[in-house]
Design an enzyme around this catalytic site. Structure first.
Site, PDB file in Angstrom:
ATOM      1  N   ALA A  10       0.827  -1.223   0.000  1.00 48.94           N
ATOM      2  CA  ALA A  10       0.000   0.000   0.000  1.00 48.94           C
ATOM      3  C   ALA A  10       0.856   1.266   0.000  1.00 48.94           C
ATOM      4  O   ALA A  10       0.345   2.365   0.210  1.00 48.94           O
ATOM      5  CB  ALA A  10      -0.943  -0.006   1.199  1.00 48.94           C
ATOM      6  N   ASP A  59       8.063  -7.741   4.614  1.00 49.07           N
ATOM      7  CA  ASP A  59       8.342  -8.151   3.234  1.00 49.07           C
ATOM      8  C   ASP A  59       7.552  -9.432   2.984  1.00 49.07           C
ATOM      9  O   ASP A  59       7.736 -10.422   3.703  1.00 49.07           O
ATOM     10  CB  ASP A  59       9.858  -8.400   3.124  1.00 49.07           C
ATOM     11  CG  ASP A  59      10.298  -8.752   1.708  1.00 49.07           C
ATOM     12  OD1 ASP A  59       9.504  -9.343   0.953  1.00 49.07           O
ATOM     13  OD2 ASP A  59      11.459  -8.435   1.373  1.00 49.07           O
ATOM     14  N   TYR A 152       7.692 -13.044 -15.443  1.00 46.25           N
ATOM     15  CA  TYR A 152       6.594 -12.217 -14.914  1.00 46.25           C
ATOM     16  C   TYR A 152       5.254 -12.807 -15.362  1.00 46.25           C
ATOM     17  O   TYR A 152       4.340 -12.972 -14.547  1.00 46.25           O
ATOM     18  CB  TYR A 152       6.736 -10.759 -15.373  1.00 46.25           C
ATOM     19  CG  TYR A 152       5.617  -9.887 -14.838  1.00 46.25           C
ATOM     20  CD1 TYR A 152       5.489  -9.654 -13.469  1.00 46.25           C
ATOM     21  CD2 TYR A 152       4.667  -9.328 -15.688  1.00 46.25           C
ATOM     22  CE1 TYR A 152       4.446  -8.881 -12.961  1.00 46.25           C
ATOM     23  CE2 TYR A 152       3.619  -8.548 -15.182  1.00 46.25           C
ATOM     24  CZ  TYR A 152       3.520  -8.334 -13.816  1.00 46.25           C
ATOM     25  OH  TYR A 152       2.483  -7.592 -13.317  1.00 46.25           O
TER      26      TYR A 152
HETATM   27  P1  NDP Z   1       4.020  -0.153  -7.754  1.00 46.91           P
HETATM   28  O1  NDP Z   1       5.462  -0.446  -7.990  1.00 46.91           O
HETATM   29  O2  NDP Z   1       3.550   1.239  -7.910  1.00 46.91           O
HETATM   30  O3  NDP Z   1       3.593  -0.701  -6.298  1.00 46.91           O
HETATM   31  C1  NDP Z   1       3.988  -1.976  -5.886  1.00 46.91           C
HETATM   32  C2  NDP Z   1       3.697  -2.148  -4.402  1.00 46.91           C
HETATM   33  O4  NDP Z   1       4.080  -3.485  -4.035  1.00 46.91           O
HETATM   34  C3  NDP Z   1       4.484  -1.198  -3.536  1.00 46.91           C
HETATM   35  O5  NDP Z   1       3.655  -0.711  -2.510  1.00 46.91           O
HETATM   36  C4  NDP Z   1       5.583  -2.067  -2.949  1.00 46.91           C
HETATM   37  O6  NDP Z   1       5.896  -1.607  -1.628  1.00 46.91           O
HETATM   38  C5  NDP Z   1       4.880  -3.415  -2.864  1.00 46.91           C
HETATM   39  N1  NDP Z   1       5.827  -4.528  -2.820  1.00 46.91           N
HETATM   40  C6  NDP Z   1       6.677  -4.934  -3.779  1.00 46.91           C
HETATM   41  N2  NDP Z   1       7.429  -5.950  -3.345  1.00 46.91           N
HETATM   42  C7  NDP Z   1       7.057  -6.182  -2.063  1.00 46.91           C
HETATM   43  C8  NDP Z   1       7.474  -7.093  -1.066  1.00 46.91           C
HETATM   44  N3  NDP Z   1       8.453  -7.985  -1.294  1.00 46.91           N
HETATM   45  N4  NDP Z   1       6.880  -7.054   0.154  1.00 46.91           N
HETATM   46  C9  NDP Z   1       5.911  -6.148   0.392  1.00 46.91           C
HETATM   47  N5  NDP Z   1       5.456  -5.266  -0.508  1.00 46.91           N
HETATM   48  C10 NDP Z   1       6.041  -5.283  -1.726  1.00 46.91           C
HETATM   49  O7  NDP Z   1       3.240  -1.113  -8.766  1.00 46.91           O
HETATM   50  P2  NDP Z   1       1.668  -1.327  -9.061  1.00 46.91           P
HETATM   51  O8  NDP Z   1       0.839  -0.614  -8.098  1.00 46.91           O
HETATM   52  O9  NDP Z   1       1.481  -1.092 -10.496  1.00 46.91           O
HETATM   53  O10 NDP Z   1       1.582  -2.899  -8.822  1.00 46.91           O
HETATM   54  C11 NDP Z   1       0.687  -3.500  -7.908  1.00 46.91           C
HETATM   55  C12 NDP Z   1       0.330  -4.878  -8.423  1.00 46.91           C
HETATM   56  O11 NDP Z   1      -0.331  -4.742  -9.686  1.00 46.91           O
HETATM   57  C13 NDP Z   1       1.516  -5.799  -8.693  1.00 46.91           C
HETATM   58  O12 NDP Z   1       1.157  -7.092  -8.275  1.00 46.91           O
HETATM   59  C14 NDP Z   1       1.677  -5.741 -10.215  1.00 46.91           C
HETATM   60  O13 NDP Z   1       2.267  -6.896 -10.719  1.00 46.91           O
HETATM   61  C15 NDP Z   1       0.236  -5.618 -10.629  1.00 46.91           C
HETATM   62  N6  NDP Z   1      -0.018  -5.080 -11.968  1.00 46.91           N
HETATM   63  C16 NDP Z   1       0.457  -3.848 -12.340  1.00 46.91           C
HETATM   64  C17 NDP Z   1       0.167  -3.368 -13.614  1.00 46.91           C
HETATM   65  C18 NDP Z   1       0.687  -2.067 -14.112  1.00 46.91           C
HETATM   66  O14 NDP Z   1       0.756  -1.884 -15.346  1.00 46.91           O
HETATM   67  N7  NDP Z   1       1.055  -1.130 -13.272  1.00 46.91           N
HETATM   68  C19 NDP Z   1      -0.701  -4.116 -14.527  1.00 46.91           C
HETATM   69  C20 NDP Z   1      -1.119  -5.391 -14.029  1.00 46.91           C
HETATM   70  C21 NDP Z   1      -0.816  -5.832 -12.788  1.00 46.91           C
HETATM   71  P3  NDP Z   1       7.365  -1.554  -0.995  1.00 46.91           P
HETATM   72  O15 NDP Z   1       8.330  -1.337  -2.109  1.00 46.91           O
HETATM   73  O16 NDP Z   1       7.283  -0.412  -0.028  1.00 46.91           O
HETATM   74  O17 NDP Z   1       7.524  -2.864  -0.309  1.00 46.91           O
HETATM   75  C1  8X3 Z   2       1.618  -5.369 -16.018  1.00 46.82           C
HETATM   76  C2  8X3 Z   2       1.011  -5.369 -17.372  1.00 46.82           C
HETATM   77  O1  8X3 Z   2       1.422  -5.823 -19.809  1.00 46.82           O
HETATM   78  O2  8X3 Z   2       3.097  -4.523 -18.588  1.00 46.82           O
HETATM   79  O3  8X3 Z   2       1.201  -6.485 -15.293  1.00 46.82           O
HETATM   80  O4  8X3 Z   2       2.916  -6.887 -18.264  1.00 46.82           O
HETATM   81  S1  8X3 Z   2       2.177  -5.687 -18.555  1.00 46.82           S
END
Ligand code: NDP
Ligand code: 8X3
Length: 252
Positions: A10, A59, A152
Site C-alpha cells: 500500500a 516483506d 513475470y
Molecule cells: P508499484 O510499484 O507502484 O507498487 C507496488 C507495491 O508493491 C508497492 O507498494 C511495494 O511496496 C509493494 N511490494 C513490492 N514488493 C514487495 C514485497 N516484497 N513485500 C511487500 N510489498 C512489496 O506497482 P503497481 O501498483 O502497479 O503494482 C501492484 C500490483 O499490480 C503488482 O502485483 C503488479 O504486478 C500488478 N499489476 C500492475 C500493472 C501495471 O501496469 N502497473 C498491470 C497489471 C498488474 P514496498 O516497495 O514499499 O515494499
Molecule cells: C503489467 C502489465 O502488460 O506490462 O502487469 O505486463 S504488462
C-alpha cells in the site's frame, strides 16, 4: 462498526489508491509494505480521513515476517473483511536465455510465494467467521505471453490459477475471491521493472492513455460493494488503446 480492509503493497500505485478509496468510504485500513517512511506517509494521509489505520512493515517474501505480523495484529483488527493481495512486481525484460535468475527469484518469491504466505496467514481469520473477500491482483500478463515477459507472465499465470483454486477451497466459507487482471497502468511498476531507468519506464506508456491506480481502486470498490451473493470471478481491464498483451494502438 467500520469494516476492515488489508492491502499488501500500500506504499505506492494500486495499493495506495485502494487504501485511499476505501478510507474515503469509512473502512479501517491495514496497510503493508517494506518502505517504512512511505508507510508513515500513507498512514498520515489516511488518518486525516478520520479512519483507523494499522501499518504493518514486512516483506511478503519472508514467510516468518508475514506470520509474525499477522499473528501480532491486535484483536480489534482481526475481523478482516477484505484482503487485497496486491504487492508484486516485474523485474527486467530479458529473453529467457539472458534472464537474471536473481530477478526471477524476486518475481516468483513476491508475486506467487508472497501472495500464498499472506493468504495462508489471513484466510483462517475469514474462515473462522465464515465470511470475507479476497482480491488477487493478477495481470493481463497472466492471460498471455509477450517478448521478455517470461517469468513475470508465468508468475501472474500462477495468480490466475491460484485465484480459481482459492475460490473453490473457500467456497463453503462464503468467501468471495476475485482476480483483477489489469493491462497497462501508470504507477511505479515500470520504474521498478527497469531498475530506476525513468526514460525506459516512460516509453512504455508513450502515446497511450494508460489506466491509473485510481481506475483500479474504483473497480475494486465497485466489486466489494456489490450484494453479498454476487462474486465477480475475474476481471481483465485494459486501456481502450490496448487489446491484449501484444496489441496496442499508440497515438504518437
Ligand atoms: P508499484 O510499484 O507502484 O507498487 C507496488 C507495491 O508493491 C508497492 O507498494 C511495494 O511496496 C509493494 N511490494 C513490492 N514488493 C514487495 C514485497 N516484497 N513485500 C511487500 N510489498 C512489496 O506497482 P503497481 O501498483 O502497479 O503494482 C501492484 C500490483 O499490480 C503488482 O502485483 C503488479 O504486478 C500488478 N499489476 C500492475 C500493472 C501495471 O501496469 N502497473 C498491470 C497489471 C498488474 P514496498 O516497495 O514499499 O515494499
Ligand atoms: C503489467 C502489465 O502488460 O506490462 O502487469 O505486463 S504488462
Amino acid at each position: 462498526m467500520n469494516k476492515i480492509i488489508m492491502i499488501t503493497g500500500a506504499t505506492a500505485g494500486f495499493g495506495r489508491a485502494i487504501a485511499a478509496k476505501f478510507a474515503m468510504n469509512g473502512y479501517n485500513i491495514i496497510i503493508t509494505g517494506r518502505r517504512k517512511e512511505r508507510l508513515d506517509d500513507v498512514e498520515k494521509e489516511l488518518t486525516a480521513l478520520k479512519v483507523k489505520v494499522l501499518p504493518l512493515n514486512f516483506d511478503v517474501r519472508k514467510r516468518y515476517e508475514v506470520e509474525e505480523a499477522v499473528t501480532g495484529i491486535p484483536d480489534e483488527w482481526k475481523n478482516i473483511d477484505i484482503l487485497v493481495n496486491n504487492a508484486g512486481l516485474a523485474v527486467g525484460i530479458d529473453h529467457i536465455d539472458r534472464g537474471n535468475p536473481d530477478d526471477w527469484d524476486r518475481m516468483v518469491d513476491t508475486n506467487v510465494k508472497g501472495l500464498l504466505y499472506v493468504t495462508r496467514a489471513v484466510s483462517p481469520l475469514m474462515v473462522a467467521r465464515d465470511k470475507g473477500y479476497i482480491f488477487n491482483i493478477g495481470s493481463i500478463a497472466g492471460k498471455g505471453a509477450y517478448e521478455g515477459g517470461n517469468v513475470y507472465c508465468a508468475s501472474k499465470a500462477a495468480v490466475d490459477s491460484l485465484s480459481k483454486s482459492m475460490r473453490i477451497d473457500l467456497l463453503k466459507h462464503n468467501i468471495r475471491v476475485t482476480q483483477i487482471a489489469p493491462g497497462m497502468a501508470e504507477t511505479e511498476f515500470s520504474l521498478v521493472r527497469f531498475k530506476g531507468d525513468k526514460e525506459k519506464a516512460g516509453a512504455v506508456y508513450k502515446g497511450i492513455k494508460a489506466l491509473s491506480a485510481d481506475d483500479i481502486a474504483n473497480v475494486i470498490y465497485y466489486c466489494a460493494t456489490l450484494p453479498d451473493h454476487i462474486c465477480i470471478n475475474d476481471l481483465v481491464i485494459t486501456p481502450t488503446q490496448q487489446a491484449d498483451v501484444n496489441f496496442n494502438n499508440r497515438k504518437m
